[in-house]
Design an enzyme around this catalytic site. Structure first.
Site, PDB file in Angstrom:
ATOM      1  N   GLY A  72       0.837  -1.184   0.000  1.00 50.49           N
ATOM      2  CA  GLY A  72       0.000   0.000   0.000  1.00 50.49           C
ATOM      3  C   GLY A  72       0.877   1.241   0.000  1.00 50.49           C
ATOM      4  O   GLY A  72       1.345   1.689  -1.033  1.00 50.49           O
ATOM      5  N   ILE A 108      -8.843  -1.200  -6.249  1.00 52.14           N
ATOM      6  CA  ILE A 108      -8.738  -0.396  -7.464  1.00 52.14           C
ATOM      7  C   ILE A 108     -10.073   0.274  -7.771  1.00 52.14           C
ATOM      8  O   ILE A 108     -11.085  -0.396  -8.013  1.00 52.14           O
ATOM      9  CB  ILE A 108      -8.279  -1.266  -8.658  1.00 52.14           C
ATOM     10  CG1 ILE A 108      -6.999  -2.024  -8.304  1.00 52.14           C
ATOM     11  CG2 ILE A 108      -8.102  -0.391  -9.888  1.00 52.14           C
ATOM     12  CD1 ILE A 108      -5.849  -1.162  -7.827  1.00 52.14           C
ATOM     13  N   GLU A 121      -5.060   7.504  -2.078  1.00 50.84           N
ATOM     14  CA  GLU A 121      -4.045   8.289  -2.788  1.00 50.84           C
ATOM     15  C   GLU A 121      -2.981   8.847  -1.839  1.00 50.84           C
ATOM     16  O   GLU A 121      -2.491   9.962  -2.004  1.00 50.84           O
ATOM     17  CB  GLU A 121      -4.691   9.391  -3.629  1.00 50.84           C
ATOM     18  CG  GLU A 121      -5.595   8.802  -4.719  1.00 50.84           C
ATOM     19  CD  GLU A 121      -6.026   9.798  -5.758  1.00 50.84           C
ATOM     20  OE1 GLU A 121      -5.256  10.735  -6.039  1.00 50.84           O
ATOM     21  OE2 GLU A 121      -7.131   9.644  -6.297  1.00 50.84           O
TER      22      GLU A 121
END
Length: 383
Positions: free
Chosen positions: A131, A157, A363
């Site tokens: 990650g 995803i 993100e």
């Protein structure tokens, strides 16, 4: 810096705000409860050019700037984080990766259809054991004659099960760590490629999140995206832009929490008067409004730097970490202001909290953002 929107940007903001109020807000709770992807809404967004926001018109996009992008994502985030995340991930990640680092042939082959919303894109970096530590990825890309063979699994995803085009990061030289990662363009339907499980999530339930399985997927050599072994460095640049998008989404979410709280506090009567008359509630609203303004200014600063072609890594991380945490805090206070009603699905503020938490994770976690900021201000050698 002047963060005042110009006439064109205000017009874009107004169009998206009207679309959000008309088409998204009335339907958001239903999509969330059914955990259903909002195809109808996304198609409407595509008709407004919102799936090719940053793509130049020469490739079929809207050719907008980052400031306009921020204004759009704030309005979408105000309406529904799932829709905003779908639009943000599509524009910021795979599409932007192809735009920034693709060959002219790749851009002309993929960007027009993606910008028009004829299909969605997905960006595949995260893995079951990789990650924040992206260099720990296990997916490999092995050169065989005039092709690359990809094998591995990708997790979490966005739009993973519904995309038509994927950008996949894989180890092209395992001995080089993060400097041995390359990016590849993969089309849905490629032999050996399949979608694994779809994740059931705490929040953003109307956003598709899925596992991808690559079982010796053979891609033509021309599907290499960017320079060989340069994929991770390119991905960092892509993520900088993506963090501006997540920050804008978070500002919209926080604004939703504030606006719902103001409306509720004016109509909820206790002890003979609206609770908005009580200083305890006023202070909560004041703190929320102040944090939202600060988050918005940080986000616009990063967007303006991006538009000016100046470095914005630190500023994007600052905007992202602050806006994400402001959104979570605003949602928590919104629930408190709503009291027992805030803990039910009768009001949207419980959904805002569930949705906002992702902004502190996706993100790049808040911890990673702080690491990036520290490296930028004191130097990598000290952090």
């Amino acid at each position: 810096m002047d963060f005042t929107l110009n006439d064109t940007q205000r017009a874009i903001q107004g169009v998206v705000r009207d679309f959000a109020r008309r088409e998204i807000i009335p339907k958001a709770a239903g999509y969330d409860q059914r955990e259903e992807f909002p195809w109808e809404i996304i198609q409407g967004a595509a008709s407004l050019g919102l799936l090719g926001i940053l793509v130049p018109d020469g490739y079929g996009g809207a050719g907008m700037d980052y400031v306009s992008y921020v204004a759009i994502l704030e309005e979408l985030g105000r309406a529904d984080a799932s829709v905003a995340l779908t639009v943000e991930a599509h524009n910021s990640l795979a599409v932007n990766h192809i735009l920034l680092f693709g060959t002219e042939e790749q851009r002309r082959r993929y960007l027009p259809a993606l910008a028009r919303g004829e299909m969605l894109s997905a960006w595949a970096l995260t893995e079951p054991g990789s990650g924040s530590d992206a260099a720990a990825m296990r997916t490999t890309a092995v050169r065989q004659d005039d092709a690359y063979v990809l094998s591995g699994t990708k997790n979490f995803i966005t739009s993973g099960s519904i995309a038509g085009v994927y950008v996949v990061l894989a180890l092209s030289d395992p001995t080089r760590g993060s400097h041995g990662i390359s990016a590849f363009i993969l089309e849905k339907g490629a032999p050996g490629f399949s979608v694994g499980r779809r994740e059931k999530k705490l929040g953003v339930r109307a956003s598709d999140t899925a596992q991808l399985i690559l079982d010796h997927v053979r891609l033509p050599a021309e599907n290499l995206l960017g320079e060989m072994h340069h994929g991770f460095l390119d991905a960092l640049q892509v993520l900088d832009g993506g963090r501006i998008g997540i920050a804008a989404l978070a500002v919209g979410l926080a604004r939703a929490a504030l606006e719902e709280s103001i409306a509720y506090s004016k109509q909820r009567v206790q002890f003979g008067q609206p609770i908005s008359a009580f200083q305890a509630i006023q202070f909560k609203l004041a703190d929320m409004a102040t944090a939202i303004d600060a988050a918005r200014l940080l986000t616009y600063r990063a967007a303006l730097l991006a538009d000016q072609g100046k470095p914005f890594t630190k500023e994007a991380s600052m905007a992202k970490v602050y806006s994400a945490e402001a959104a979570v805090a605003a949602a928590i206070q919104a629930i408190q202001i709503h009291g027992g009603y805030g803990y039910t699905v009768e009001y949207p503020v419980e959904r805002y909290l569930r949705d906002a938490k992702l902004c502190e994770i996706g993100e790049g976690t808040s911890e990673i953002q702080r690491l990036i900021i520290a490296r930028e201000i004191v130097g990598r050698e000290y952090v």
